[in-house]
Design a protein around this motif. Structure first.
Motif, PDB file in Angstrom:
ATOM      1  N   THR A  93     -25.011  98.247  56.250  1.00 52.99           N
ATOM      2  CA  THR A  93     -25.077  96.910  55.667  1.00 52.99           C
ATOM      3  C   THR A  93     -24.082  96.717  54.536  1.00 52.99           C
ATOM      4  O   THR A  93     -23.768  97.637  53.797  1.00 52.99           O
ATOM      5  N   VAL A  94     -23.606  95.478  54.439  1.00 54.43           N
ATOM      6  CA  VAL A  94     -22.728  95.060  53.359  1.00 54.43           C
ATOM      7  C   VAL A  94     -23.333  93.785  52.795  1.00 54.43           C
ATOM      8  O   VAL A  94     -23.738  92.899  53.550  1.00 54.43           O
ATOM      9  N   SER A  95     -23.415  93.703  51.480  1.00 57.18           N
ATOM     10  CA  SER A  95     -23.984  92.505  50.865  1.00 57.18           C
ATOM     11  C   SER A  95     -23.221  92.180  49.589  1.00 57.18           C
ATOM     12  O   SER A  95     -22.477  93.005  49.055  1.00 57.18           O
ATOM     13  N   MET A 113     -21.375  98.159  49.639  1.00 60.33           N
ATOM     14  CA  MET A 113     -20.972  98.546  50.993  1.00 60.33           C
ATOM     15  C   MET A 113     -21.002 100.063  51.158  1.00 60.33           C
ATOM     16  O   MET A 113     -21.000 100.800  50.172  1.00 60.33           O
ATOM     17  N   PRO A 114     -21.012 100.528  52.418  1.00 64.62           N
ATOM     18  CA  PRO A 114     -20.963 101.972  52.672  1.00 64.62           C
ATOM     19  C   PRO A 114     -19.665 102.585  52.138  1.00 64.62           C
ATOM     20  O   PRO A 114     -18.618 101.925  52.117  1.00 64.62           O
ATOM     21  N   GLU A 127     -13.001  96.938  54.364  1.00 61.82           N
ATOM     22  CA  GLU A 127     -13.550  96.474  53.085  1.00 61.82           C
ATOM     23  C   GLU A 127     -13.052  95.064  52.774  1.00 61.82           C
ATOM     24  O   GLU A 127     -13.829  94.195  52.405  1.00 61.82           O
ATOM     25  N   GLN A 128     -11.739  94.849  52.921  1.00 57.71           N
ATOM     26  CA  GLN A 128     -11.171  93.536  52.624  1.00 57.71           C
ATOM     27  C   GLN A 128     -11.737  92.465  53.544  1.00 57.71           C
ATOM     28  O   GLN A 128     -12.027  91.352  53.112  1.00 57.71           O
ATOM     29  N   GLU A 129     -11.936  92.801  54.787  1.00 57.39           N
ATOM     30  CA  GLU A 129     -12.526  91.864  55.751  1.00 57.39           C
ATOM     31  C   GLU A 129     -13.928  91.450  55.305  1.00 57.39           C
ATOM     32  O   GLU A 129     -14.271  90.273  55.316  1.00 57.39           O
ATOM     33  N   HIS A 130     -14.733  92.431  54.887  1.00 55.18           N
ATOM     34  CA  HIS A 130     -16.090  92.132  54.419  1.00 55.18           C
ATOM     35  C   HIS A 130     -16.073  91.290  53.142  1.00 55.18           C
ATOM     36  O   HIS A 130     -16.843  90.334  53.017  1.00 55.18           O
ATOM     37  N   VAL A 131     -15.193  91.616  52.201  1.00 53.97           N
ATOM     38  CA  VAL A 131     -15.118  90.870  50.947  1.00 53.97           C
ATOM     39  C   VAL A 131     -14.747  89.415  51.235  1.00 53.97           C
ATOM     40  O   VAL A 131     -15.369  88.482  50.714  1.00 53.97           O
ATOM     41  N   THR A 132     -13.756  89.197  52.087  1.00 55.98           N
ATOM     42  CA  THR A 132     -13.326  87.838  52.430  1.00 55.98           C
ATOM     43  C   THR A 132     -14.480  87.046  53.050  1.00 55.98           C
ATOM     44  O   THR A 132     -14.745  85.908  52.668  1.00 55.98           O
TER      45      THR A 132
END
Length: 183
Positions: free
Chosen positions: A24-26, A38-39, A47-52
């Motif tokens: 999971t990412v939150s 994040m993991p 990571e950048q994809e999740h942050v965006t």
């Protein structure tokens, strides 16, 4: 829980990696920054994809908080305090659906502001720029040098104007929307 005032989504992002977190990412707001959990083993691209994605989601939530007229009035009051020394005090700030040629309008005589419903899905900083523009008309009715000085207090005003000009160009070129130009 109802939010009566849209939060400003900060541009500062802190990433916290955890070896215990597997999938999971939150993200959450903590003071003046967004904290992304994040993991630990993700690649920099992932990571950048999740942050965006998470920042877009937070901005959408902030914009949804401004959908009611009362919330729009609260936002205008906050912007008046931050950028215009609290001088303009509108009697009403309303979304309107019959405004097709302007992003916003102001009647200094009765201190009313109307914002086109077409901005409901715009980024918050763009809506804020339109609100600051209309609030400044309560101080300075025209578009002269003093009016421009008030507008320059909002740091993203020129960026918002470029955004709106791009939207208007796209709508004139590819759609049926008659909005023409910046603020």
């Amino acid at each position: 829980m109802a939010n009566t005032e849209a939060p400003d989504v900060p541009e500062t992002v802190e990433i916290r990696r955890s070896t215990r977190r597997r999938r999971t990412v939150s993200a959450r707001l903590e003071g003046d920054r967004v904290v992304v959990l994040m993991p630990a083993g993700l690649t920099a691209d992932k990571e950048q994809e999740h942050v965006t994605t998470l920042l877009k989601r937070l901005n959408r939530r902030a914009n949804k908080a401004l959908r009611r007229d009362g919330d729009l009035m609260l936002r205008a009051a906050k912007l008046s305090q931050i950028y215009l020394d609290g001088i303009p005090a509108p009697t009403s700030v309303l979304w309107v659906s019959n405004q097709n040629f302007r992003w916003g309008s102001c009647t200094p005589r009765d201190r009313t502001i109307r914002i086109t419903h077409r901005l409901k899905d715009a980024p918050q900083w763009v809506l804020d720029a339109v609100l600051v523009h209309e609030l400044a008309h309560l101080i300075e009715p025209g578009h002269g040098p003093q009016f421009t000085q008030w507008l320059r207090r909002y740091p993203r005003y020129e960026q918002a104007q470029g955004f709106l000009q791009g939207v208007a160009w796209t709508q004139r070129t590819f759609g049926d929307d008659p909005l023409a130009g910046g603020l």
